[in-house]
Design an enzyme around this catalytic site. Structure first.
Site, PDB file in Angstrom:
ATOM      1  N   HIS A  67       0.841  -1.203   0.000  1.00 31.88           N
ATOM      2  CA  HIS A  67       0.000   0.000   0.000  1.00 31.88           C
ATOM      3  C   HIS A  67       0.880   1.259   0.000  1.00 31.88           C
ATOM      4  CE1 HIS A  67      -3.438   2.501   1.737  1.00 31.88           C
ATOM      5  NE2 HIS A  67      -2.382   3.226   2.072  1.00 31.88           N
ATOM      6  N   GLU A  68       1.875   1.273   0.892  1.00 35.00           N
ATOM      7  CA  GLU A  68       2.764   2.445   0.982  1.00 35.00           C
ATOM      8  C   GLU A  68       3.601   2.591  -0.283  1.00 35.00           C
ATOM      9  OE1 GLU A  68       2.200   4.512   3.215  1.00 35.00           O
ATOM     10  OE2 GLU A  68       1.008   3.235   4.544  1.00 35.00           O
ATOM     11  N   HIS A  71       1.680   4.508  -2.809  1.00 39.58           N
ATOM     12  CA  HIS A  71       1.829   5.960  -2.621  1.00 39.58           C
ATOM     13  C   HIS A  71       3.175   6.434  -3.162  1.00 39.58           C
ATOM     14  CE1 HIS A  71      -1.686   6.555  -0.142  1.00 39.58           C
ATOM     15  NE2 HIS A  71      -1.261   5.764   0.831  1.00 39.58           N
TER      16      HIS A  71
HETATM   17 ZN   LIG Z   1      -2.175   5.193   2.577  1.00 36.83          ZN
END
Ligand SMILES: [Zn+2]
Length: 379
Positions: A67-68, A71
């Site tokens: 998830h990171e 980003h």
């Molecule tokens: Zn996030």
């Protein structure tokens, strides 16, 4: 983030774990092994449950890492400088330097993480439902899928610093074109949500659900503090916009040579000038930073035997900024100790000293300018 251990790099992005991460992995493994899996998948041995718990906890953090990375990779595509990814108590955080250039960039970077989580959660739940797997594998796969989707819902709540809050911030910023208003609004909603969690957690705690209650209180506290910090940071950056380090620094500060003895420093320099910090130079080049307190803490008997070099913070441990750098960028460098930076030009000459108080004073002055003498201050 302090007390973090570097794990390595993925796609050039530095990954580290904070010590609190180990705590969560242990707690999560334990809770999965003694309660969740025995309830959802009965009939296996304790050893099987502990193994399932550990694997599920580690895979859970692997999905947070993805998830990171979502980003971070989007940030890189949009030319946002990435400092790294840290896994910690509340999951993961991707750290960026400076501000988002535009609401569009902020929106794209913010949405990239939840999209990754949606794909992971959806795929795992579908896998668990569609393909007949051995019960222990199915247990882990299904739990992972469901926890990712649950996390996604929480993550998309419109409360800064959650991703949903960031999306809201980007939309508000786009709608009015006013960054400060967007930040104050999204920050207030984030803080309000944090207090709601604290309230809800307290109720749960006294209703006998001690652990969950306490967890919500801690989480709520973190959220409202982070929302407040975000508003403060943006206010500071806005105040510093367009200003360079050169405008805020103390130019040509009093310097001391690296080979001067501490005794002579005290007699000749400190007595006369009374600053708290002195840049140290050697052969015309800056080599470190000497604090008055460091000398004062040493036994007087050693002052004549030791040089400034032995007492100073070497240059590698002091933030260094360029005189033409943006003051708001330099602010990032001053948040850790020492809260001072050497200002060094391209020719490796010391041109000034920048302290956090110089920067804070500039922010205050800018706020005064904006709000006049108080008669026109908004309520
Ligand atoms: Zn996030």
């Amino acid at each position: 983030m302090t007390s973090s251990i570097r794990l390595g790099r993925i796609a050039g992005i530095e990954i580290s774990v904070n010590w609190t991460w180990f705590l969560v992995v242990i707690l999560m493994t334990w809770s999965l092994a003694v309660s969740v899996f025995p309830h959802d998948n009965p009939g296996h041995s304790d050893a099987a449950y502990w193994l399932m718990g550990l694997i599920a906890a580690l895979l859970f953090f692997a999905s947070i890492l993805l998830h990171e990375l979502g980003h971070a990779l989007q940030a890189r595509r949009d030319d946002v400088a990435i400092e790294g990814i840290t896994l910690w108590l509340f999951g993961g955080v991707a750290r960026f330097r400076g501000m988002y250039r535009s609401p569009g960039v902020e929106f794209r970077v913010a949405i990239a993480g939840p999209v990754v989580t949606l794909v992971i959660g959806g795929a795992l739940v579908a896998l668990g439902a569609a393909i007949p797997l051995p019960d222990v594998v199915d247990g882990v796969v299904t739990w992972l899928g469901v926890i990712n989707l649950t996390l996604l819902v929480f993550n998309l709540l419109p409360a800064l610093p959650l991703d949903g809050g960031r999306l809201l911030h980007a939309v508000l910023w786009r709608l009015r074109g006013d960054l400060m208003w967007a930040t104050r609004t999204a920050g207030a909603i984030g803080a309000g949500f944090g207090w709601l969690l604290i309230g809800g957690g307290t109720v749960l705690f006294f209703a006998g659900n001690g652990f969950s209650g306490l967890w919500l209180v801690v989480l709520g506290w973190f959220l409202q503090a982070a929302a407040g910090a975000e508003v403060q940071q943006t206010t500071a950056r806005e105040a510093l916009r367009g200003r360079t380090v050169r405008e805020l620094m103390v130019a040509d500060p009093v310097t001391v040579p690296a080979n001067m003895t501490l005794g002579r420093f005290m007699d000749d320099v400190a007595q006369r000038t009374r600053y708290t910090t002195y840049p140290v130079v050697d052969d015309g080049h800056p080599v470190g930073l000497l604090t008055f307190s460091c000398v004062a803490e040493r036994p007087r008997a050693r002052w004549d035997g030791e040089t400034v070099r032995a007492c100073m913070l070497p240059r590698e441990r002091v933030p260094v900024v360029s005189p033409d750098e943006d003051a708001s960028e330099a602010l990032d460098a001053l948040t850790d100790d020492p809260r001072r930076a050497l200002v060094i030009d391209d020719a490796d000459r010391l041109v000034g000293l920048l302290s956090i108080s110089d920067v804070l004073r500039a922010i205050e002055r800018s706020a005064l300018r904006r709000y006049g003498n108080g008669h026109t201050a908004p309520a």
